[in-house]
Scaffold this motif. Structure first.
Motif, PDB file in Angstrom:
ATOM      1  N   ALA A  12      40.949  32.500  45.991  1.00 45.46           N
ATOM      2  CA  ALA A  12      41.199  33.634  44.818  1.00 45.46           C
ATOM      3  C   ALA A  12      39.692  34.256  44.634  1.00 45.46           C
ATOM      4  O   ALA A  12      39.646  35.562  44.732  1.00 45.46           O
ATOM      5  N   LYS A  13      38.799  33.428  44.313  1.00 47.61           N
ATOM      6  CA  LYS A  13      37.388  34.101  44.159  1.00 47.61           C
ATOM      7  C   LYS A  13      36.832  34.609  45.381  1.00 47.61           C
ATOM      8  O   LYS A  13      36.192  35.715  45.463  1.00 47.61           O
ATOM      9  N   ARG A  14      37.159  34.109  46.533  1.00 50.53           N
ATOM     10  CA  ARG A  14      36.688  34.274  47.671  1.00 50.53           C
ATOM     11  C   ARG A  14      37.134  35.963  48.101  1.00 50.53           C
ATOM     12  O   ARG A  14      36.374  36.871  48.676  1.00 50.53           O
ATOM     13  N   TYR A  15      38.424  36.177  47.785  1.00 46.57           N
ATOM     14  CA  TYR A  15      39.205  37.252  47.987  1.00 46.57           C
ATOM     15  C   TYR A  15      39.163  38.240  46.900  1.00 46.57           C
ATOM     16  O   TYR A  15      39.831  39.529  46.940  1.00 46.57           O
ATOM     17  N   LYS A  16      38.307  38.097  45.953  1.00 46.68           N
ATOM     18  CA  LYS A  16      38.057  38.698  44.490  1.00 46.68           C
ATOM     19  C   LYS A  16      39.508  39.125  44.134  1.00 46.68           C
ATOM     20  O   LYS A  16      39.790  40.371  43.683  1.00 46.68           O
ATOM     21  N   VAL A  17      40.288  38.087  43.866  1.00 43.53           N
ATOM     22  CA  VAL A  17      41.505  38.233  42.921  1.00 43.53           C
ATOM     23  C   VAL A  17      41.142  37.419  41.795  1.00 43.53           C
ATOM     24  O   VAL A  17      41.195  36.285  41.653  1.00 43.53           O
ATOM     25  N   LYS A  18      41.342  38.004  40.469  1.00 43.58           N
ATOM     26  CA  LYS A  18      41.257  37.474  39.465  1.00 43.58           C
ATOM     27  C   LYS A  18      42.120  36.606  38.833  1.00 43.58           C
ATOM     28  O   LYS A  18      41.867  35.258  38.355  1.00 43.58           O
ATOM     29  N   ASP A  19      43.334  36.698  39.216  1.00 43.42           N
ATOM     30  CA  ASP A  19      44.389  35.864  38.713  1.00 43.42           C
ATOM     31  C   ASP A  19      44.700  34.956  40.108  1.00 43.42           C
ATOM     32  O   ASP A  19      45.506  35.331  40.827  1.00 43.42           O
ATOM     33  N   PRO A  20      44.270  33.494  40.203  1.00 41.03           N
ATOM     34  CA  PRO A  20      44.942  32.738  41.342  1.00 41.03           C
ATOM     35  C   PRO A  20      46.041  32.839  41.595  1.00 41.03           C
ATOM     36  O   PRO A  20      46.496  32.291  42.719  1.00 41.03           O
ATOM     37  N   TYR A  21      47.021  32.906  40.532  1.00 41.05           N
ATOM     38  CA  TYR A  21      48.475  32.861  40.715  1.00 41.05           C
ATOM     39  C   TYR A  21      49.147  34.225  41.039  1.00 41.05           C
ATOM     40  O   TYR A  21      50.435  34.295  41.285  1.00 41.05           O
ATOM     41  N   ASP A  22      48.347  35.151  41.417  1.00 41.58           N
ATOM     42  CA  ASP A  22      48.821  36.497  41.706  1.00 41.58           C
ATOM     43  C   ASP A  22      49.083  36.440  43.168  1.00 41.58           C
ATOM     44  O   ASP A  22      48.416  36.862  44.265  1.00 41.58           O
ATOM     45  N   PHE A  23      50.194  35.648  43.696  1.00 39.02           N
ATOM     46  CA  PHE A  23      50.388  35.281  45.006  1.00 39.02           C
ATOM     47  C   PHE A  23      50.678  36.547  46.006  1.00 39.02           C
ATOM     48  O   PHE A  23      50.158  36.556  47.068  1.00 39.02           O
ATOM     49  N   ASP A  24      51.280  37.542  45.322  1.00 42.93           N
ATOM     50  CA  ASP A  24      51.653  38.890  46.156  1.00 42.93           C
ATOM     51  C   ASP A  24      50.338  39.433  46.666  1.00 42.93           C
ATOM     52  O   ASP A  24      50.062  39.824  47.666  1.00 42.93           O
ATOM     53  N   LYS A  25      49.566  39.423  45.317  1.00 45.46           N
ATOM     54  CA  LYS A  25      48.136  40.107  45.732  1.00 45.46           C
ATOM     55  C   LYS A  25      47.292  39.610  46.878  1.00 45.46           C
ATOM     56  O   LYS A  25      46.578  40.069  47.740  1.00 45.46           O
ATOM     57  N   LEU A  26      47.260  38.024  46.693  1.00 40.26           N
ATOM     58  CA  LEU A  26      46.505  37.241  47.805  1.00 40.26           C
ATOM     59  C   LEU A  26      47.148  37.521  49.141  1.00 40.26           C
ATOM     60  O   LEU A  26      46.160  37.661  50.039  1.00 40.26           O
ATOM     61  N   LEU A  27      48.415  37.577  49.244  1.00 42.00           N
ATOM     62  CA  LEU A  27      49.059  37.510  50.567  1.00 42.00           C
ATOM     63  C   LEU A  27      48.765  38.934  51.311  1.00 42.00           C
ATOM     64  O   LEU A  27      48.968  39.112  52.276  1.00 42.00           O
ATOM     65  N   LYS A  28      48.578  39.972  50.479  1.00 41.20           N
ATOM     66  CA  LYS A  28      48.331  41.325  50.903  1.00 41.20           C
ATOM     67  C   LYS A  28      47.096  41.460  51.351  1.00 41.20           C
ATOM     68  O   LYS A  28      46.700  42.173  52.212  1.00 41.20           O
ATOM     69  N   LYS A  29      46.149  40.323  50.811  1.00 42.08           N
ATOM     70  CA  LYS A  29      44.765  40.225  51.202  1.00 42.08           C
ATOM     71  C   LYS A  29      44.314  39.517  52.493  1.00 42.08           C
ATOM     72  O   LYS A  29      43.519  39.487  53.254  1.00 42.08           O
ATOM     73  N   ILE A  30      45.210  38.450  52.600  1.00 43.86           N
ATOM     74  CA  ILE A  30      45.109  37.330  53.411  1.00 43.86           C
ATOM     75  C   ILE A  30      45.879  37.326  54.698  1.00 43.86           C
ATOM     76  O   ILE A  30      47.050  36.849  54.398  1.00 43.86           O
ATOM     77  N   ASN A  31      45.494  38.075  55.582  1.00 39.32           N
ATOM     78  CA  ASN A  31      46.265  38.252  56.863  1.00 39.32           C
ATOM     79  C   ASN A  31      45.321  38.629  57.900  1.00 39.32           C
ATOM     80  O   ASN A  31      43.914  38.754  57.753  1.00 39.32           O
ATOM     81  N   ILE A  32      45.643  38.579  59.242  1.00 35.16           N
ATOM     82  CA  ILE A  32      44.823  38.751  60.323  1.00 35.16           C
ATOM     83  C   ILE A  32      44.220  40.209  60.535  1.00 35.16           C
ATOM     84  O   ILE A  32      44.870  41.418  59.913  1.00 35.16           O
ATOM     85  N   VAL A  33      43.351  40.322  61.182  1.00 35.43           N
ATOM     86  CA  VAL A  33      42.672  41.638  61.681  1.00 35.43           C
ATOM     87  C   VAL A  33      43.071  41.574  63.215  1.00 35.43           C
ATOM     88  O   VAL A  33      42.712  40.676  63.861  1.00 35.43           O
TER      89      VAL A  33
END
Length: 248
Positions: free
Chosen positions: A86-107
């Motif tokens: 979460a820190k690596r992807y600059k997501v304040k709430d580690p449990y905001d899974f939807d936000k994390l999944l929008k950021k963590i995917n392939i290029v």
């Protein structure tokens, strides 16, 4: 020429297997500017792009595996790993899974390869030779390469990387977390929700903030992808991921 290419590929395979890649082989720069040289450029970088995407997918798979659990023990390895991601992807709430999944995917590889070609001048840029910088990344730190045509009032330097792997990982992280590429992530997430392939032809058209030439940059990227038939690298990655998934 065929003999030279064979030697280059053998050299590449050896270096890729046993050490970090720092720059292109010297013989690459001796090759004439031909389609074969361009293809070598793409084939040389693709394995590193594939590897970087697989590393991202490992993080994504981890998030998916704990998505239903919002009460992890704070001392558990899972919680520590989640917090780090979460820190690596600059997501304040580690449990905001939807936000994390929008950021963590392939290029998509086709887009990454096209941008590497454009930003590095097909690997001829001094930023590539001196700093393994494939994508024109800036830094405002003390360590970097001074651009020759930098505006007198500008403060930035060109970032130095220890390897191509570092440069590619930084490029992907930049696209996955910087606010300038929100449209890229939104469009990619739309493709995922519609169960469509993540492709460079489509997503390259969200890179308007990557270059000061804006709309012209989008046309250049699309042209590089289509002219060099880089869509095959998107298909290659998809086929590899599908095969690996089926083997589990």
């Amino acid at each position: 020429m065929k003999k030279l290419l064979s030697i280059l590929f053998i050299t590449f395979a050896f270096s890729y297997s046993f050490a970090a890649t720092t720059g292109f082989p010297e013989d690459y720069y001796k090759m004439r500017a031909t389609i074969k040289k361009q293809n070598y450029f793409f084939d040389y970088l693709y394995p590193h792009i594939e590897k970087a995407n697989k590393n991202i997918l490992k993080e994504r798979e981890f998030i998916l595996s704990i998505k239903e659990n919002k009460n992890l023990d704070k001392n558990s390895k899972e919680h520590q790993r989640l917090t780090k991601i979460a820190k690596r992807y600059k997501v304040k709430d580690p449990y905001d899974f939807d936000k994390l999944l929008k950021k963590i995917n392939i290029v998509p590889p086709s887009m990454a390869l096209a941008q590497a070609a454009v930003e590095s001048g097909w690997g001829t840029s001094r930023f590539v030779k001196l700093g393994n910088n494939l994508f024109g990344h800036w830094t405002y730190g003390k360590k970097g390469i001074l651009p020759l045509r930098r505006d007198p009032n500008a403060k930035h330097l060109i970032r130095i990387f220890n390897s191509f792997e570092e440069s590619i990982s930084a490029y992907m992280l930049n696209l996955n977390r910087h606010k300038a590429y929100y449209t890229f992530r939104s469009k990619r997430n739309q493709l995922v929700e519609e169960d469509k392939k993540i492709t460079g032809v489509i997503l390259s058209q969200t890179m308007i903030n990557y270059s000061q030439i804006r709309e012209k940059y989008l046309r250049i990227l699309k042209n590089v992808i289509k002219k060099n038939k880089l869509q095959k690298y998107d298909k290659k990655l998809n086929n590899i991921l599908t095969k690996e998934k089926n083997e589990i």
